[in-house]
Design an enzyme around this catalytic site. Structure first.
Site, PDB file in Angstrom:
ATOM      1  N   LYS A   1       0.847  -1.175   0.000  1.00  0.00           N
ATOM      2  CA  LYS A   1       0.000   0.000   0.000  1.00  0.00           C
ATOM      3  C   LYS A   1       0.894   1.239   0.000  1.00  0.00           C
ATOM      4  O   LYS A   1       2.040   1.116   0.416  1.00  0.00           O
ATOM      5  CB  LYS A   1      -0.943   0.002   1.193  1.00  0.00           C
ATOM      6  CG  LYS A   1      -0.215   0.099   2.552  1.00  0.00           C
ATOM      7  CD  LYS A   1      -1.000   0.830   3.570  1.00  0.00           C
ATOM      8  CE  LYS A   1      -0.872   2.313   3.494  1.00  0.00           C
ATOM      9  NZ  LYS A   1       0.244   2.932   4.190  1.00  0.00           N
TER      10      LYS A   1
ATOM     11  N   HIS B   1      -5.571   0.455   6.498  1.00  0.00           N
ATOM     12  CA  HIS B   1      -5.493  -0.207   7.812  1.00  0.00           C
ATOM     13  C   HIS B   1      -6.800  -0.099   8.621  1.00  0.00           C
ATOM     14  O   HIS B   1      -7.308  -1.091   9.126  1.00  0.00           O
ATOM     15  CB  HIS B   1      -4.373   0.393   8.656  1.00  0.00           C
ATOM     16  CG  HIS B   1      -3.018   0.363   8.004  1.00  0.00           C
ATOM     17  ND1 HIS B   1      -2.616  -0.647   7.172  1.00  0.00           N
ATOM     18  CD2 HIS B   1      -1.971   1.221   8.069  1.00  0.00           C
ATOM     19  CE1 HIS B   1      -1.380  -0.412   6.760  1.00  0.00           C
ATOM     20  NE2 HIS B   1      -0.965   0.716   7.282  1.00  0.00           N
TER      21      HIS B   1
HETATM   22  C1  BG6 Z   1       2.077   2.597   7.373  1.00  0.00           C
HETATM   23  C2  BG6 Z   1       1.848   4.071   7.197  1.00  0.00           C
HETATM   24  O1  BG6 Z   1       1.332   1.873   6.462  1.00  0.00           O
HETATM   25  O2  BG6 Z   1       1.707   2.230   8.688  1.00  0.00           O
HETATM   26  C3  BG6 Z   1       2.634   4.862   8.219  1.00  0.00           C
HETATM   27  O3  BG6 Z   1       2.267   4.452   5.899  1.00  0.00           O
HETATM   28  C4  BG6 Z   1       2.321   4.376   9.614  1.00  0.00           C
HETATM   29  O4  BG6 Z   1       2.388   6.248   8.116  1.00  0.00           O
HETATM   30  C5  BG6 Z   1       2.455   2.863   9.705  1.00  0.00           C
HETATM   31  O5  BG6 Z   1       3.225   5.006  10.505  1.00  0.00           O
HETATM   32  C6  BG6 Z   1       1.956   2.355  11.037  1.00  0.00           C
HETATM   33  O6  BG6 Z   1       2.269   0.993  11.150  1.00  0.00           O
HETATM   34  P1  BG6 Z   1       2.503   0.321  12.571  1.00  0.00           P
HETATM   35  O7  BG6 Z   1       2.718  -1.110  12.275  1.00  0.00           O
HETATM   36  O8  BG6 Z   1       3.697   1.004  13.172  1.00  0.00           O
HETATM   37  O9  BG6 Z   1       1.261   0.605  13.362  1.00  0.00           O
END
Ligand code: BG6
Length: 485
Positions: free
Chosen positions: A155, A247
């Site tokens: 993504k 997400h």
């Molecule tokens: C990514 C985003 O997909 O997910 C980021 O592009 C974000 O901006 C990250 O910080 C968060 O992932 P996690 O696993 O740290 O919650």
């Protein structure tokens, strides 16, 4: 380190070929995840890990780039220098320039001795989306689009529905949908998978899982980090495209979907798709956007991009009619926590209230699913205070901490997803129609909110002051304090 792998964990010998091998994703996530799986015995010495990059460096140099992200394995005593050296033997570095079409023939020559339908060839395109099409064409020209080939993309899949359609087309010109793996790493997180186990491997929640018993659902993905080095990417995406379109909507789908008949890729993804198709277009006052103070200084230019979003999502179907899903995400907030909170309706009648006296206090039942950190489940109940004094009620909780319940560390999301690639299991990857349906929902929201100025919020706060829940007599459940604020 682990010779006793469950049978379901055994994976075919495979070739992982990483385009963009020297990039951030490869160094921070992919190679460390491959190393952990090697330590656990899922990747054997028969795998090949080919890191393709424009400017070739030695394996030792490459290894020193990703080793800092593997340190936890050494610190905990799981890895030693011998296992590290053994892992490095699986790695080959190849020159590949996708734009100028250089290196495809060498890649083919490297792979050709072992090409067989039984041996998956996984092409991980850890490159900018604008290179997806050219990467696929390069693979095609070099006879690497084979029945055993799988292509992996990250993504954000597109910038809006039209660009997602165009990207899809570029990849589908070369690969079949069954060979395309669109990663949303949230789906690889242990607790996110546990949400499916919670819902579909237990019976007690299912009877309650609807608008008769659930008052509302909150989904939070709060981050303490700012945009940092990624400022220029982030500014053209913002929180809606970067986090919500993928997400957060994926988490929402897992909470809201109907039970599939079988836990297989098509059925799970079809049920998620149905949720996305049932989302009601949002109204102006159901969305709040914010930007953290000093964002524009970090970016070194003016910008209206949102670094925070809170919104109400309505699902127009029989199960969820009338149950709001409130979702929020933001950068530079006061804490890092991803959490799903299901709040149940209050009891229909209070038998503990005495005539003429104030009603006994209501502590709604809540199921809190902590995705990260301190992964676990908590069920908020009401209990009697022990001892004399009559029926005095207080809030208590049943707490299942995965951290404490399972002695072993929880694998990173990428570890699970990489092994699913080798197994050819698409259940935790997004199907094209899901991605497009998510854009169908998000595109109008973006057009609507981008006309506004985001509310500025202080770093370390929980974003702009809420107006959405307040209007409906509710408030955000605060993961840090573990109580209502
Ligand atoms: C990514 C985003 O997909 O997910 C980021 O592009 C974000 O901006 C990250 O910080 C968060 O992932 P996690 O696993 O740290 O919650």
């Amino acid at each position: 380190m682990n010779n006793a792998l469950p049978e379901t964990a055994i994976t075919h010998d495979s070739d992982f070929i990483i385009f963009g091998g020297s990039g951030d994703l490869s160094v921070r996530k992919i190679f460390p995840a491959l190393f952990w799986r090697f330590l656990h015995g899922q990747i054997t010495e028969n795998f090949r890990l080919i890191s393709c990059m424009r400017t070739v460096i030695t394996t030792q140099e490459f290894a020193s780039n990703f080793r800092p992200f593997c340190e936890q394995a050494f610190e905990s005593g799981i890895a030693d220098e011998q296992s590290w050296e053994n892992f490095l033997k699986l790695i080959q570095i190849l020159e590949l320039d996708i734009v100028n079409n250089i290196g495809g023939d060498e890649l083919y020559n490297t792979l050709k001795s072992d090409l067989s339908e039984e041996r998956p060839c996984i092409f991980y395109l850890a490159v900018a989306p604008k290179l997806f099409g050219a990467s696929c064409v390069l693979l095609q020209k070099n006879n690497l689009v084979l029945p055993q080939s799988r292509v992996v993309v990250e993504k954000p899949f597109g910038h809006d529905k039209d660009s997602a359609l165009a990207l899809n087309q570029e990849i589908l010109n070369v690969f079949d949908e069954g060979q395309i793996y669109r990663i949303d790493h949230y789906l690889g997180k242990e607790t996110v998978q546990n949400l499916m186990a919670l819902r579909f491997a237990n019976v007690i929640f299912e009877t309650q899982w609807n608008n008769h018993h659930i008052d509302h659902v909150q989904i939070t993905a709060a981050e303490t980090v700012g945009v940092g080095q990624r400022a220029s990417y982030y500014d053209s995406y913002g929180a809606l495209r970067d986090m919500v379109q993928n997400h957060l909507l994926q988490l929402l789908c897992l909470v809201a979907m109907e039970p599939p008949s079988y836990f297989n890729a098509d059925q799970v993804r079809t049920e998620k798709l149905r949720v996305l198709q049932a989302l009601r277009p949002s109204a102006e006052d159901e969305i709040q956007i914010g930007q953290y103070e000093n964002y524009t200084q970090e970016l070194e230019q003016e910008s209206n991009t949102e670094t925070y979003v809170a919104m109400k999502v309505n699902i127009d179907n029989w199960r969820w009619a009338g149950v709001p899903f409130y979702i929020r995400t933001g950068k530079k907030l006061g804490l890092r926590a991803s959490e799903i909170v299901i709040t149940f309706k209050n009891r229909p009648h209070d038998i503990f209230a005495k005539n003429g006296e104030q009603e006994a206090e209501e502590y709604p039942n809540r199921l809190v699913i902590r995705v990260q950190p301190q992964e676990g489940l908590r069920l908020h109940l009401t209990s009697k205070k022990p001892g004399p004094g009559g029926m005095r009620l207080f809030p208590s909780e049943l707490n299942l901490s995965f951290d404490e319940a399972f002695a072993e560390r929880l694998p990173d999301a990428y570890e699970r997803l990489l092994m699913d690639l080798a197994r050819g299991n698409q259940t935790l990857f997004m199907r094209s129609d899901e991605v497009l349906a998510a854009w169908d929902y998000i595109d109008p929201i973006i057009s609507m909110v981008r006309k506004r100025n985001p509310e500025i919020y202080s770093p370390n706060s929980m974003g702009p002051e809420d107006t959405i829940l307040k209007r409906e007599g509710r408030h955000w459940f605060n993961p840090a304090l573990d109580e209502d604020i």
